[in-house]
Design an enzyme around this catalytic site. Structure first.
Site, PDB file in Angstrom:
ATOM      1  N   GLU A 204      -3.643   6.396   7.590  1.00  0.00           N
ATOM      2  CA  GLU A 204      -2.974   7.078   8.439  1.00  0.00           C
ATOM      3  C   GLU A 204      -3.726   8.268   9.274  1.00  0.00           C
ATOM      4  O   GLU A 204      -3.103   9.277   9.491  1.00  0.00           O
ATOM      5  CB  GLU A 204      -1.752   7.759   7.522  1.00  0.00           C
ATOM      6  CG  GLU A 204      -2.262   8.770   6.716  1.00  0.00           C
ATOM      7  CD  GLU A 204      -2.668   8.384   5.231  1.00  0.00           C
ATOM      8  OE1 GLU A 204      -2.775   9.320   4.400  1.00  0.00           O
ATOM      9  OE2 GLU A 204      -2.800   7.066   5.097  1.00  0.00           O
ATOM     10  N   HIS A 228       5.163   2.444   7.269  1.00  0.00           N
ATOM     11  CA  HIS A 228       4.272   3.377   6.421  1.00  0.00           C
ATOM     12  C   HIS A 228       3.467   4.341   6.820  1.00  0.00           C
ATOM     13  O   HIS A 228       3.304   5.721   6.826  1.00  0.00           O
ATOM     14  CB  HIS A 228       3.587   2.762   4.983  1.00  0.00           C
ATOM     15  CG  HIS A 228       3.209   3.243   4.065  1.00  0.00           C
ATOM     16  ND1 HIS A 228       4.154   3.658   2.931  1.00  0.00           N
ATOM     17  CD2 HIS A 228       1.851   4.081   4.004  1.00  0.00           C
ATOM     18  CE1 HIS A 228       3.265   4.346   2.199  1.00  0.00           C
ATOM     19  NE2 HIS A 228       1.964   4.714   2.600  1.00  0.00           N
ATOM     20  N   GLU A 229       2.242   3.717   7.724  1.00  0.00           N
ATOM     21  CA  GLU A 229       1.249   4.698   8.320  1.00  0.00           C
ATOM     22  C   GLU A 229       1.811   5.597   9.364  1.00  0.00           C
ATOM     23  O   GLU A 229       1.543   7.009   9.540  1.00  0.00           O
ATOM     24  CB  GLU A 229       0.037   3.647   8.697  1.00  0.00           C
ATOM     25  CG  GLU A 229      -0.281   3.001   7.765  1.00  0.00           C
ATOM     26  CD  GLU A 229      -0.760   3.484   6.416  1.00  0.00           C
ATOM     27  OE1 GLU A 229      -1.115   4.699   6.295  1.00  0.00           O
ATOM     28  OE2 GLU A 229      -0.810   2.605   5.686  1.00  0.00           O
ATOM     29  N   HIS A 232       3.415   8.719   7.592  1.00  0.00           N
ATOM     30  CA  HIS A 232       2.573   9.432   7.219  1.00  0.00           C
ATOM     31  C   HIS A 232       2.323  10.760   8.385  1.00  0.00           C
ATOM     32  O   HIS A 232       1.796  11.903   7.906  1.00  0.00           O
ATOM     33  CB  HIS A 232       1.193   9.017   6.893  1.00  0.00           C
ATOM     34  CG  HIS A 232       1.082   8.606   5.486  1.00  0.00           C
ATOM     35  ND1 HIS A 232       1.207   9.577   4.627  1.00  0.00           N
ATOM     36  CD2 HIS A 232       0.651   7.426   4.945  1.00  0.00           C
ATOM     37  CE1 HIS A 232       0.869   8.805   3.227  1.00  0.00           C
ATOM     38  NE2 HIS A 232       0.697   7.602   3.778  1.00  0.00           N
ATOM     39  N   GLU A 251       2.608  10.200  -0.756  1.00  0.00           N
ATOM     40  CA  GLU A 251       3.027   8.730  -0.689  1.00  0.00           C
ATOM     41  C   GLU A 251       4.254   8.484  -1.261  1.00  0.00           C
ATOM     42  O   GLU A 251       4.992   7.526  -0.531  1.00  0.00           O
ATOM     43  CB  GLU A 251       1.995   7.895  -1.727  1.00  0.00           C
ATOM     44  CG  GLU A 251       0.693   8.170  -1.158  1.00  0.00           C
ATOM     45  CD  GLU A 251       0.340   7.644   0.240  1.00  0.00           C
ATOM     46  OE1 GLU A 251       1.304   6.818   0.665  1.00  0.00           O
ATOM     47  OE2 GLU A 251      -0.649   7.675   0.858  1.00  0.00           O
ATOM     48  N   ASP A 306      -9.735   9.089  -6.710  1.00  0.00           N
ATOM     49  CA  ASP A 306      -9.161   7.638  -6.246  1.00  0.00           C
ATOM     50  C   ASP A 306      -8.394   6.915  -7.591  1.00  0.00           C
ATOM     51  O   ASP A 306      -7.541   5.828  -7.355  1.00  0.00           O
ATOM     52  CB  ASP A 306     -10.292   6.727  -5.872  1.00  0.00           C
ATOM     53  CG  ASP A 306     -10.862   7.266  -4.769  1.00  0.00           C
ATOM     54  OD1 ASP A 306     -10.298   8.178  -3.847  1.00  0.00           O
ATOM     55  OD2 ASP A 306     -12.135   6.773  -4.350  1.00  0.00           O
ATOM     56  N   TYR A 314       3.649   6.186  -5.271  1.00  0.00           N
ATOM     57  CA  TYR A 314       4.322   5.671  -4.081  1.00  0.00           C
ATOM     58  C   TYR A 314       5.724   5.248  -4.390  1.00  0.00           C
ATOM     59  O   TYR A 314       6.733   5.699  -3.863  1.00  0.00           O
ATOM     60  CB  TYR A 314       3.656   4.450  -3.424  1.00  0.00           C
ATOM     61  CG  TYR A 314       2.322   4.443  -2.877  1.00  0.00           C
ATOM     62  CD1 TYR A 314       2.217   4.110  -1.518  1.00  0.00           C
ATOM     63  CD2 TYR A 314       1.311   4.738  -3.605  1.00  0.00           C
ATOM     64  CE1 TYR A 314       0.873   4.176  -0.904  1.00  0.00           C
ATOM     65  CE2 TYR A 314      -0.033   4.685  -3.076  1.00  0.00           C
ATOM     66  CZ  TYR A 314      -0.194   4.686  -1.768  1.00  0.00           C
ATOM     67  OH  TYR A 314      -1.477   4.706  -1.179  1.00  0.00           O
TER      68      TYR A 314
END
Length: 524
Positions: A204, A228-229, A232, A251, A306, A314
């Site tokens: 994003e 979705h992006e 953001h 998320e 990560d 999400y």
């Protein structure tokens, strides 16, 4: 910093001393610059290493056009430090200017406004405060197609027509979110479709979403990625998680918004199909992950952030927001979300701050309705609270009832059909499906990924040649992880996985390599 070669540091008219601490395998090395009196800024002269985890350098052969090299960055979660010396935390917001000198006449793009071109260098500026992971750079053989007055798409020339058609609704998507949650504050919203080695579905970056080519399905059934992006731009870029423990604020909110956008633009049934598939994926991860990793406010102490990038923040986060919508009503909940984005615009906030605002602006105002939402359990306990209702999709229920494919099916219906198959599947059944629908050669990467997973779990060797091509051509971690995991469950599969991985690894992004090294037990 991570693996930067610091040559010198200047302050004012001269150089100043600096200290580069010992290298931590996750965090890198602390760079300390004591500033002398009267000096309030320093200029750091440095170079990156070829293995910088935030950059991927592609040879011409790894691109669609096969003629020019390609470079792109991927900073989330803490990879900006591998190519820029900065305070690489989402809790720190910055502005930036950049001057980029490309070679061979390639196009330069950044997550910022393109200001000018001076002596062959491209000058960019981002004057709105962003967290460092949203700095982005891409250089390659790229062309542009406008999608609307403030939207457009960049891609390699050979890919541009298909991508422009697939994402032609982008301007409409932006208008939809503005109507629901307030103005788009970033100027332009453009997309860049990257080569297949891009490790994620999308990223994003402000003004310039990075997207994988694996969502080019031909029927817009995977444009939820763009929703979705784009979402953001409100939840994540405008209001950002202050630490990676708070990742669900980025998320979970965004996944909820994504589904609302899909419903507004493509209809209620499309949104319901996506909810059903998301819930199945969530429950699969809840079965597989340790309880500590099932908590929204996850403990990442001593871990690479990560590792917190699972589907749980999400889909569990989105389920929580959907429960709030159901309890408080869509009108009241939309009003709350818009006030949330306005209140914390261009700020990074913690879970505690978000929950305080939730309680004050929503829960305390509707005490009867709030009793239906065990907020502490949702955020701080593993699994799902009891009684969370399932979404129902008539179209997906018809898939199960029909039992045989239909030419009118979209991606979600095909995924439902394949995912509910009891494994292993008899070879004759797979051969019949393959003859009728050429699934081994489908160009839809989501369907192909599920089909190849079935092929591994059912020892359908007729698909293994395609499996090898898939694993060497695609770099999206979400699609690769389950295939390598399935291969590693049998001795013959382990042999095949390690053979393919030895050939494919060099073409994967460093982030993908880190994730897959653990699965195939790869050691350098």
């Amino acid at each position: 910093t991570r693996d930067l070669q610091i040559r010198r540091v200047e302050c004012g008219e001269g150089e100043v001393e600096f200290q580069l601490g010992p290298r931590d395998p996750i965090l890198g090395s602390a760079l300390t610059i004591p500033l002398p009196p009267g000096c309030d800024q320093a200029i750091v002269h440095y170079t990156t290493q070829p293995q910088a985890s935030g950059l991927q350098w592609l040879t011409p052969g790894q691109t669609a056009g096969k003629r020019h090299p390609f470079l792109f960055s991927q900073n989330e979660s803490i990879h900006a430090r591998s190519w820029i010396p900065l305070q690489d935390s989402p809790g720190v917001r910055i502005t930036y200017d950049a001057s980029i000198q490309p070679v061979d006449g390639l196009r330069v793009l950044m997550s910022a406004q393109h200001r000018s071109e001076e002596n062959g260098a491209h000058v960019f500026r981002m004057d709105l405060p962003i967290p460092p992971y949203l700095i982005a750079l891409a250089i390659g053989d790229l062309e542009f197609a406008a999608l609307g007055p403030r939207t457009g798409i960049y891609a390699e020339p050979a890919m541009l027509p298909a991508t422009a058609h697939e994402f032609e609704d982008t301007e409409r998507l932006v208008e939809t979110v503005e109507r629901l949650y307030g103005p788009y504050r970033w100027g332009r919203y453009d997309l860049l479709v990257l080569p297949p080695s891009f490790p994620f579905g999308g990223m994003e970056n402000p003004c310039l979403t990075f997207a994988t080519p694996t969502v080019i399905a031909g029927d817009k059934s995977l444009v939820g990625l763009v929703s979705h992006e784009l979402a953001h731009s409100w939840s994540g870029n405008l209001v950002t998680n202050a630490t990676w423990r708070d990742f669900w604020l980025n998320e979970g909110f965004t996944t909820y918004l994504e589904n609302r956008i899909q419903e507004e633009v493509y209809g209620r049934e499309q949104a319901l199909m996506e909810q059903v598939l998301d819930r199945r994926e969530l429950e699969k991860e809840l079965r597989e992950f340790p309880v500590a990793d099932q908590i929204l406010h996850i403990d990442l102490k001593g871990r690479d952030p990560d590792e917190g990038c699972t589907r749980i923040p999400y889909f569990k986060g989105a389920l929580l927001l959907r429960q709030m919508e159901r309890a408080f009503g869509r009108t009241a909940f939309d009003r709350f979300l818009r006030s949330y984005f306005d209140r914390f615009a261009f700020q990074s906030i913690t879970t505690a701050e978000a929950l305080d605002y939730l309680r004050t602006e929503l829960f305390d105002r509707f005490p009867k309705e709030s009793a239906q939402i065990p907020l502490e359990e949702w955020v701080f306990e593993p699994g799902l609270p009891s009684g969370v209702p399932y979404a129902r999709s008539e179209r997906l229920e018809n898939v199960a009832a029909r039992g045989i494919p239909d030419r009118a099916w979209n991606t979600q219906e095909w995924l439902e059909f394949l995912q509910i198959m009891v494994r292993p599947v008899e070879r004759a059944k797979l051969e019949e499906l393959d003859r009728a629908w050429t699934l081994t050669e489908t160009g839809n990467f989501e369907i192909l990924g599920e089909w190849l997973l079935i092929s591994i779990e059912s020892a359908y060797e007729a698909a293994y040649q395609r499996l090898e091509r898939f694993l060497t051509e695609v770099g999206r971690t979400k699609l690769l992880r389950p295939l390598y995991t399935a291969l590693m469950k049998t001795p013959d599969g382990q042999t095949l996985a390690k053979e393919i991985y030895a050939k494919a690894r060099a073409g994967y992004h460093p982030i993908t390599q880190t994730a897959l090294d653990k699965i195939v037990h790869f050691s350098k």
